[in-house]
Design a protein around this motif. Structure first.
Motif, PDB file in Angstrom:
ATOM      1  N   THR A  15      35.719  35.715  71.618  1.00  0.00           N
ATOM      2  CA  THR A  15      36.887  36.458  70.910  1.00  0.00           C
ATOM      3  C   THR A  15      37.253  37.622  71.471  1.00  0.00           C
ATOM      4  OG1 THR A  15      36.233  35.456  68.748  1.00  0.00           O
ATOM      5  CG2 THR A  15      37.543  37.288  68.691  1.00  0.00           C
ATOM      6  N   PHE A  16      36.453  38.400  72.014  1.00  0.00           N
ATOM      7  CA  PHE A  16      36.661  39.713  72.615  1.00  0.00           C
ATOM      8  C   PHE A  16      36.961  39.284  74.056  1.00  0.00           C
ATOM      9  CE2 PHE A  16      34.715  41.196  68.723  1.00  0.00           C
ATOM     10  CZ  PHE A  16      35.897  41.933  68.449  1.00  0.00           C
ATOM     11  N   SER A  17      36.754  38.504  74.880  1.00  0.00           N
ATOM     12  CA  SER A  17      37.106  38.436  76.252  1.00  0.00           C
ATOM     13  C   SER A  17      38.169  37.503  76.401  1.00  0.00           C
ATOM     14  CB  SER A  17      35.753  37.638  77.061  1.00  0.00           C
ATOM     15  OG  SER A  17      35.532  36.289  76.277  1.00  0.00           O
ATOM     16  N   GLY A  18      38.856  37.019  75.675  1.00  0.00           N
ATOM     17  CA  GLY A  18      40.124  36.360  75.779  1.00  0.00           C
ATOM     18  C   GLY A  18      40.017  34.711  75.721  1.00  0.00           C
ATOM     19  N   PHE A  19      38.938  34.279  75.729  1.00  0.00           N
ATOM     20  CA  PHE A  19      38.709  33.011  75.438  1.00  0.00           C
ATOM     21  C   PHE A  19      39.465  32.293  74.458  1.00  0.00           C
ATOM     22  CE2 PHE A  19      35.514  33.735  78.683  1.00  0.00           C
ATOM     23  CZ  PHE A  19      35.850  32.699  79.871  1.00  0.00           C
ATOM     24  N   SER A  20      39.476  33.038  73.160  1.00  0.00           N
ATOM     25  CA  SER A  20      39.882  32.370  72.007  1.00  0.00           C
ATOM     26  C   SER A  20      41.433  32.503  72.133  1.00  0.00           C
ATOM     27  CB  SER A  20      39.389  33.178  70.679  1.00  0.00           C
ATOM     28  OG  SER A  20      40.109  34.391  70.891  1.00  0.00           O
ATOM     29  N   GLN A  21      42.183  32.888  73.007  1.00  0.00           N
ATOM     30  CA  GLN A  21      43.689  32.743  72.980  1.00  0.00           C
ATOM     31  C   GLN A  21      44.056  31.491  72.611  1.00  0.00           C
ATOM     32  OE1 GLN A  21      45.323  33.536  76.850  1.00  0.00           O
ATOM     33  NE2 GLN A  21      47.173  34.100  76.142  1.00  0.00           N
ATOM     34  N   GLU A  22      45.320  31.225  71.764  1.00  0.00           N
ATOM     35  CA  GLU A  22      45.730  30.038  71.577  1.00  0.00           C
ATOM     36  C   GLU A  22      46.982  29.985  72.181  1.00  0.00           C
ATOM     37  OE1 GLU A  22      46.117  29.578  67.325  1.00  0.00           O
ATOM     38  OE2 GLU A  22      44.063  30.335  67.060  1.00  0.00           O
ATOM     39  N   LYS A  23      47.375  28.670  72.521  1.00  0.00           N
ATOM     40  CA  LYS A  23      48.734  28.333  72.914  1.00  0.00           C
ATOM     41  C   LYS A  23      49.663  28.443  71.849  1.00  0.00           C
ATOM     42  CE  LYS A  23      48.773  24.217  75.593  1.00  0.00           C
ATOM     43  NZ  LYS A  23      48.709  22.688  75.586  1.00  0.00           N
ATOM     44  N   LYS A  24      50.800  28.966  72.474  1.00  0.00           N
ATOM     45  CA  LYS A  24      51.865  29.437  71.461  1.00  0.00           C
ATOM     46  C   LYS A  24      53.057  28.300  71.860  1.00  0.00           C
ATOM     47  CE  LYS A  24      53.173  33.433  71.581  1.00  0.00           C
ATOM     48  NZ  LYS A  24      53.658  34.943  71.675  1.00  0.00           N
ATOM     49  N   GLY A  26      57.576  28.164  71.213  1.00  0.00           N
ATOM     50  CA  GLY A  26      58.584  29.146  70.866  1.00  0.00           C
ATOM     51  C   GLY A  26      58.759  30.186  72.042  1.00  0.00           C
ATOM     52  N   PRO A  27      59.517  30.910  72.129  1.00  0.00           N
ATOM     53  CA  PRO A  27      60.684  31.048  71.203  1.00  0.00           C
ATOM     54  C   PRO A  27      61.806  30.140  71.212  1.00  0.00           C
ATOM     55  CG  PRO A  27      60.992  32.586  72.892  1.00  0.00           C
ATOM     56  CD  PRO A  27      59.865  31.761  73.236  1.00  0.00           C
ATOM     57  N   VAL A  28      61.966  29.329  72.155  1.00  0.00           N
ATOM     58  CA  VAL A  28      63.248  28.571  72.318  1.00  0.00           C
ATOM     59  C   VAL A  28      63.245  27.418  71.443  1.00  0.00           C
ATOM     60  CG1 VAL A  28      64.568  27.142  73.960  1.00  0.00           C
ATOM     61  CG2 VAL A  28      63.748  29.359  74.651  1.00  0.00           C
ATOM     62  N   VAL A  29      62.058  26.490  71.828  1.00  0.00           N
ATOM     63  CA  VAL A  29      61.700  25.117  71.009  1.00  0.00           C
ATOM     64  C   VAL A  29      60.333  25.481  69.966  1.00  0.00           C
ATOM     65  CG1 VAL A  29      61.307  22.833  71.135  1.00  0.00           C
ATOM     66  CG2 VAL A  29      62.652  23.984  72.866  1.00  0.00           C
ATOM     67  N   GLU A  30      60.647  26.014  68.799  1.00  0.00           N
ATOM     68  CA  GLU A  30      59.577  26.184  67.962  1.00  0.00           C
ATOM     69  C   GLU A  30      58.851  24.735  67.584  1.00  0.00           C
ATOM     70  OE1 GLU A  30      58.320  28.873  66.981  1.00  0.00           O
ATOM     71  OE2 GLU A  30      59.755  30.262  67.689  1.00  0.00           O
ATOM     72  N   GLY A  31      57.509  24.998  67.272  1.00  0.00           N
ATOM     73  CA  GLY A  31      56.886  23.748  67.031  1.00  0.00           C
ATOM     74  C   GLY A  31      56.417  22.698  67.999  1.00  0.00           C
ATOM     75  N   TYR A  32      57.113  22.990  69.419  1.00  0.00           N
ATOM     76  CA  TYR A  32      56.945  22.149  70.229  1.00  0.00           C
ATOM     77  C   TYR A  32      56.527  22.876  71.391  1.00  0.00           C
ATOM     78  CZ  TYR A  32      58.553  18.487  67.206  1.00  0.00           C
ATOM     79  OH  TYR A  32      59.030  17.767  66.008  1.00  0.00           O
ATOM     80  N   GLY A  33      56.098  22.161  72.515  1.00  0.00           N
ATOM     81  CA  GLY A  33      55.958  23.177  73.827  1.00  0.00           C
ATOM     82  C   GLY A  33      55.001  24.219  74.100  1.00  0.00           C
ATOM     83  N   GLN A  34      53.808  23.868  73.172  1.00  0.00           N
ATOM     84  CA  GLN A  34      53.121  25.143  73.226  1.00  0.00           C
ATOM     85  C   GLN A  34      52.487  25.367  74.782  1.00  0.00           C
ATOM     86  OE1 GLN A  34      50.141  23.771  70.378  1.00  0.00           O
ATOM     87  NE2 GLN A  34      51.122  24.880  68.856  1.00  0.00           N
ATOM     88  N   VAL A  35      52.339  26.639  75.074  1.00  0.00           N
ATOM     89  CA  VAL A  35      51.984  27.070  76.421  1.00  0.00           C
ATOM     90  C   VAL A  35      50.891  28.214  76.242  1.00  0.00           C
ATOM     91  CG1 VAL A  35      53.933  26.337  77.702  1.00  0.00           C
ATOM     92  CG2 VAL A  35      53.864  28.486  76.697  1.00  0.00           C
ATOM     93  N   TRP A  36      50.026  28.312  77.351  1.00  0.00           N
ATOM     94  CA  TRP A  36      49.253  29.339  77.416  1.00  0.00           C
ATOM     95  C   TRP A  36      49.778  30.744  77.955  1.00  0.00           C
ATOM     96  CZ3 TRP A  36      44.728  28.607  75.096  1.00  0.00           C
ATOM     97  CH2 TRP A  36      43.920  27.257  75.032  1.00  0.00           C
ATOM     98  N   ALA A  37      49.449  31.945  77.614  1.00  0.00           N
ATOM     99  CA  ALA A  37      50.013  33.133  78.180  1.00  0.00           C
ATOM    100  C   ALA A  37      48.900  33.311  79.612  1.00  0.00           C
ATOM    101  CB  ALA A  37      49.802  34.463  77.156  1.00  0.00           C
ATOM    102  N   ILE A  38      49.690  33.573  80.413  1.00  0.00           N
ATOM    103  CA  ILE A  38      48.936  33.690  81.670  1.00  0.00           C
ATOM    104  C   ILE A  38      49.208  35.467  82.201  1.00  0.00           C
ATOM    105  CG2 ILE A  38      48.817  33.232  84.312  1.00  0.00           C
ATOM    106  CD1 ILE A  38      48.217  31.048  82.307  1.00  0.00           C
ATOM    107  N   GLU A  39      48.030  36.089  81.985  1.00  0.00           N
ATOM    108  CA  GLU A  39      48.004  37.538  82.161  1.00  0.00           C
ATOM    109  C   GLU A  39      47.821  37.791  83.552  1.00  0.00           C
ATOM    110  OE1 GLU A  39      48.532  39.467  79.648  1.00  0.00           O
ATOM    111  OE2 GLU A  39      48.509  37.669  78.158  1.00  0.00           O
ATOM    112  N   ASN A  40      48.746  38.696  84.261  1.00  0.00           N
ATOM    113  CA  ASN A  40      48.897  39.156  85.481  1.00  0.00           C
ATOM    114  C   ASN A  40      48.484  38.116  86.533  1.00  0.00           C
ATOM    115  OD1 ASN A  40      49.104  41.923  84.901  1.00  0.00           O
ATOM    116  ND2 ASN A  40      47.004  41.818  84.092  1.00  0.00           N
TER     117      ASN A  40
END
Length: 179
Positions: A15-24, A26-40
């Protein structure tokens, strides 16, 4: 640490190390096309350039009730770039559909009359059209598979062929991505 406390420790660590991050989605196609955030990322994205891409999709799912993951990839492309600061106006996207994927462009009524269920891809295709994706069906696939324009989701265009549409779009600077 005993055997029973390790799972709790692991959950807290993740949880605190970022492993629990969820795919999201939107904002263009809500409900589809989930992606991971890539930090730096080390390879930086040039957010000032225009991204012109043509997706070539020929394969559809075997099941009549599944979303075509290749169509979802187009939503992923839009969402991941928008989530990372690239305006929709800089995303020029075309989708050429042929082969077994062609049926994924049918309206609910036409799909239901053929496969006894509503088209699981209709909403996704409509959202792609709303996002200004140019959705093009191969005219040869349309004829070969008996999929006339009046049976397609409104807004889908028919080209002479997928090959012709690919060449024209590439001549306009679109980069091909074959799925």
């Amino acid at each position: 640490m005993n055997y029973y406390s390790f799972p709790l420790f692991l959950l807290i660590f993740m949880t605190f190390s970022g492993f629990s991050q969820e795919k999201k989605s939107g904002p263009v196609v809500e409900g589809y096309g989930q992606v991971w955030a890539i930090e730096n990322p080390d390879f930086k994205t040039d957010t000032s350039q225009e991204f012109k891409v043509v997706f070539d999709v020929k394969d559809g799912p075997e099941s009549d009730t599944e979303i075509n993951i290749n169509l979802n990839t187009v939503a992923r492309f839009l969402n991941l770039h928008a989530q990372n600061g690239i305006p929709l106006s800089q995303l020029k996207v075309a989708l050429i559909v042929h082969g077994t994927a062609a049926r994924n462009l049918l309206s609910d009524e036409a799909y239901q009359s053929r496969y006894r269920v509503k088209n699981p891809n209709r909403e996704l295709v409509e959202k792609l059209l709303d996002a200004k994706v140019e959705v093009i069906m191969c005219g040869q696939s349309s004829k070969t598979r008996g999929l006339p324009k009046e049976d397609l989701i409104p807004g889908v265009k028919i080209a002479l062929s997928a090959m012709t549409a690919n060449i024209q779009l590439q001549n306009q600077g679109y980069r091909p991505i074959k799925l």
